[in-house]
Motif scaffolding. Sequence first.
Motif, short mmCIF file in Angstrom:
data_model
loop_
_atom_site.label_atom_id
_atom_site.label_comp_id
_atom_site.label_asym_id
_atom_site.label_seq_id
_atom_site.Cartn_x
_atom_site.Cartn_y
_atom_site.Cartn_z
N LYS A 44 113.83 52.25 27.85
CA LYS A 44 113.03 51.29 28.59
C LYS A 44 111.68 51.90 28.88
CE LYS A 44 116.81 48.94 30.91
NZ LYS A 44 117.41 48.55 32.18
N LYS A 45 110.65 51.22 28.42
CA LYS A 45 109.29 51.65 28.71
C LYS A 45 108.91 51.09 30.07
CE LYS A 45 107.99 53.51 24.75
NZ LYS A 45 107.45 54.80 24.56
N GLU A 46 108.55 51.97 30.96
CA GLU A 46 108.13 51.50 32.28
C GLU A 46 106.69 51.03 32.19
OE1 GLU A 46 108.91 53.96 35.63
OE2 GLU A 46 110.79 54.66 34.79
N LYS A 47 106.46 49.80 32.62
CA LYS A 47 105.12 49.27 32.64
C LYS A 47 104.45 49.69 33.94
CE LYS A 47 106.19 45.08 30.06
NZ LYS A 47 106.19 43.63 30.10
N PRO A 48 103.17 50.01 33.87
CA PRO A 48 102.49 50.30 35.13
C PRO A 48 102.42 49.01 35.95
CG PRO A 48 100.94 50.29 33.29
CD PRO A 48 102.32 50.14 32.72
N PRO A 49 102.43 49.11 37.26
CA PRO A 49 102.38 47.89 38.07
C PRO A 49 101.09 47.12 37.77
CG PRO A 49 102.16 49.86 39.45
CD PRO A 49 102.43 50.32 38.05
N LYS A 50 101.22 45.80 37.68
CA LYS A 50 100.07 44.95 37.39
C LYS A 50 99.12 44.98 38.58
CE LYS A 50 98.83 40.33 35.88
NZ LYS A 50 99.31 39.00 35.55
N GLN A 51 97.84 45.09 38.28
CA GLN A 51 96.85 45.08 39.35
C GLN A 51 96.79 43.68 39.96
OE1 GLN A 51 93.44 46.25 36.96
NE2 GLN A 51 93.39 48.24 37.98
N SER A 52 96.47 43.62 41.23
CA SER A 52 96.32 42.33 41.90
C SER A 52 95.11 41.61 41.33
CB SER A 52 96.15 42.52 43.41
OG SER A 52 94.86 43.05 43.68
N ILE A 53 95.06 40.31 41.53
CA ILE A 53 93.92 39.52 41.04
C ILE A 53 92.62 40.02 41.67
CG2 ILE A 53 94.24 37.67 42.74
CD1 ILE A 53 93.05 37.12 39.14
N MET A 54 92.66 40.44 42.95
CA MET A 54 91.44 40.93 43.59
C MET A 54 91.02 42.28 43.04
SD MET A 54 89.92 38.75 45.37
CE MET A 54 88.65 39.77 46.08
N GLU A 55 91.97 43.14 42.72
CA GLU A 55 91.62 44.43 42.13
C GLU A 55 90.99 44.21 40.75
OE1 GLU A 55 93.36 48.90 41.43
OE2 GLU A 55 94.66 47.39 42.32
N ARG A 56 91.58 43.34 39.94
CA ARG A 56 91.02 43.04 38.63
C ARG A 56 89.63 42.41 38.76
NH1 ARG A 56 96.10 40.48 37.88
NH2 ARG A 56 95.12 38.57 37.20
N PHE A 57 89.46 41.53 39.74
CA PHE A 57 88.18 40.87 39.97
C PHE A 57 87.11 41.89 40.37
CE2 PHE A 57 85.31 39.05 43.19
CZ PHE A 57 84.60 38.18 42.38
N ALA A 58 87.43 42.74 41.35
CA ALA A 58 86.46 43.72 41.84
C ALA A 58 86.02 44.66 40.72
CB ALA A 58 87.04 44.50 43.02
N VAL A 59 86.98 45.14 39.96
CA VAL A 59 86.67 46.06 38.86
C VAL A 59 85.80 45.35 37.82
CG1 VAL A 59 87.69 47.34 36.93
CG2 VAL A 59 88.65 47.57 39.23
N SER A 60 86.10 44.08 37.54
CA SER A 60 85.31 43.33 36.55
C SER A 60 83.87 43.13 37.01
CB SER A 60 85.97 41.97 36.25
OG SER A 60 85.74 41.06 37.31
N LYS A 61 83.63 43.19 38.30
CA LYS A 61 82.28 43.03 38.86
C LYS A 61 81.58 44.36 39.09
CE LYS A 61 82.13 38.56 39.31
NZ LYS A 61 81.15 37.77 38.57
N GLY A 62 82.21 45.46 38.64
CA GLY A 62 81.58 46.77 38.76
C GLY A 62 81.90 47.52 40.03
N PHE A 63 82.89 47.08 40.77
CA PHE A 63 83.29 47.77 42.00
C PHE A 63 84.37 48.80 41.68
CE2 PHE A 63 81.33 43.96 43.51
CZ PHE A 63 80.86 44.23 44.78
N GLN A 64 84.44 49.84 42.48
CA GLN A 64 85.48 50.85 42.34
C GLN A 64 86.24 50.96 43.65
OE1 GLN A 64 83.44 54.44 41.18
NE2 GLN A 64 83.50 53.86 39.03
N LYS A 65 87.55 51.16 43.53
CA LYS A 65 88.42 51.22 44.70
C LYS A 65 88.31 52.58 45.38
CE LYS A 65 93.18 50.16 46.00
NZ LYS A 65 94.49 49.75 45.51
#
Length: 176
Positions: A44-65
């Motif tokens: 079984k390949k463990e998938k990394p947890p999916k990022q939240s919609i807000m995390e994906r949104f922030a990263v797409s706008k050039g923000f870093q956590k």
Amino acid sequence: PEADLESDESESFDEADEEGQIDQAEIKPEGDEKFDKVVSKPRKKEKPPKQSIMERFAVSKGFQKDHNSRYFDRHGNWIVKSSGSLFPWEQRSATGEVTRHYWPKDHCLEREPLQLEAEVWSIVEKYPDSYVLVLSDPEGKPLEITGESLREMQERGELTLHPSTYRLVYEHDADA
């Protein structure tokens, strides 16, 4: 009677890979021929947890956590979770002024209708530039949808608003 398993003689495992995964295992209690075959289990390949919609949104706008679940850009603006608001995320300028309020939902409008609270719709409609929906496109990429965009979609016939719930309140003093 239960078979006595001795780890040095009755169990053998194939080499584990660098992640500690084992491809095959052989367990063979002494004197029991029904255990003479090798048991193979699919890895079984463990998938990394999916990022939240807000995390994906922030990263797409050039923000870093950062370590406090806030997202900063190179200009000093940040996106942070707000408390007690109908729009649970907000973007602030480098001076701390709230510039946008976000209502996130990992939902694709192109795939299925979105059920939205009347208060959310009312605020987006009243303040179309500062209150926005963060939804996803068919590929799961985040979309920032302003009230102005929603209005334009309605005008082009791409979006239809259907009232779906109403609140009924019985007025006790109506006859008095």
